[in-house]
Motif scaffolding. Sequence first.
Motif, mmCIF file in Angstrom:
data_model
loop_
_atom_site.group_PDB
_atom_site.id
_atom_site.type_symbol
_atom_site.label_atom_id
_atom_site.label_comp_id
_atom_site.label_asym_id
_atom_site.label_seq_id
_atom_site.Cartn_x
_atom_site.Cartn_y
_atom_site.Cartn_z
ATOM 1 N N CYS A 1 42.780 118.135 -25.614
ATOM 2 C CA CYS A 1 43.876 118.723 -26.383
ATOM 3 C C CYS A 1 43.331 119.429 -27.621
ATOM 4 O O CYS A 1 43.821 120.489 -27.996
ATOM 5 N N CYS B 1 50.149 118.297 -26.199
ATOM 6 C CA CYS B 1 50.923 117.619 -25.154
ATOM 7 C C CYS B 1 52.164 116.936 -25.702
ATOM 8 O O CYS B 1 52.918 116.340 -24.939
ATOM 9 N N CYS C 1 45.374 113.482 -28.854
ATOM 10 C CA CYS C 1 45.197 112.286 -28.033
ATOM 11 C C CYS C 1 43.820 112.272 -27.392
ATOM 12 O O CYS C 1 43.271 111.228 -27.101
ATOM 13 N N ASP D 1 50.695 114.826 -31.160
ATOM 14 C CA ASP D 1 49.733 115.761 -30.602
ATOM 15 C C ASP D 1 50.450 117.108 -30.423
ATOM 16 O O ASP D 1 51.447 117.188 -29.719
HETATM 17 ZN ZN LIG Z 1 47.210 115.438 -26.014
#
Ligand SMILES: [Zn+2]
Length: 86
Positions: A72, A46, A68, A43
């Motif tokens: 995001c 994050c 995820c 990702d």
């Molecule tokens: Zn994420």
Amino acid sequence: MFRLLIWLLLGYIGFRIIKTLTAPKKPLSSSSTHHTGEETVQDPICKMYLAKEDAIVGTLNGTRHYFCSMDCLEKFREQLDHTHQS
Ligand SMILES: [Zn+2]
């Protein structure tokens, strides 16, 4: 004097044994995200790794990105918009 040393030693050993017995046991099998034959993606927001099949795919500017969560994906989209404006 010698007796005292023996008792101290025994006390120390006993203490060590009790400490080992009462110590929290660590899980032997760590849940690894890197399974064999399973592709892992990162990702970009994050920085977490997740299985490709579990990821949310967002195609932005013709490039596929994996996230995820929708949060995001939205953040990434906002960042892209921001970089294009400035
Ligand atoms: Zn994420």
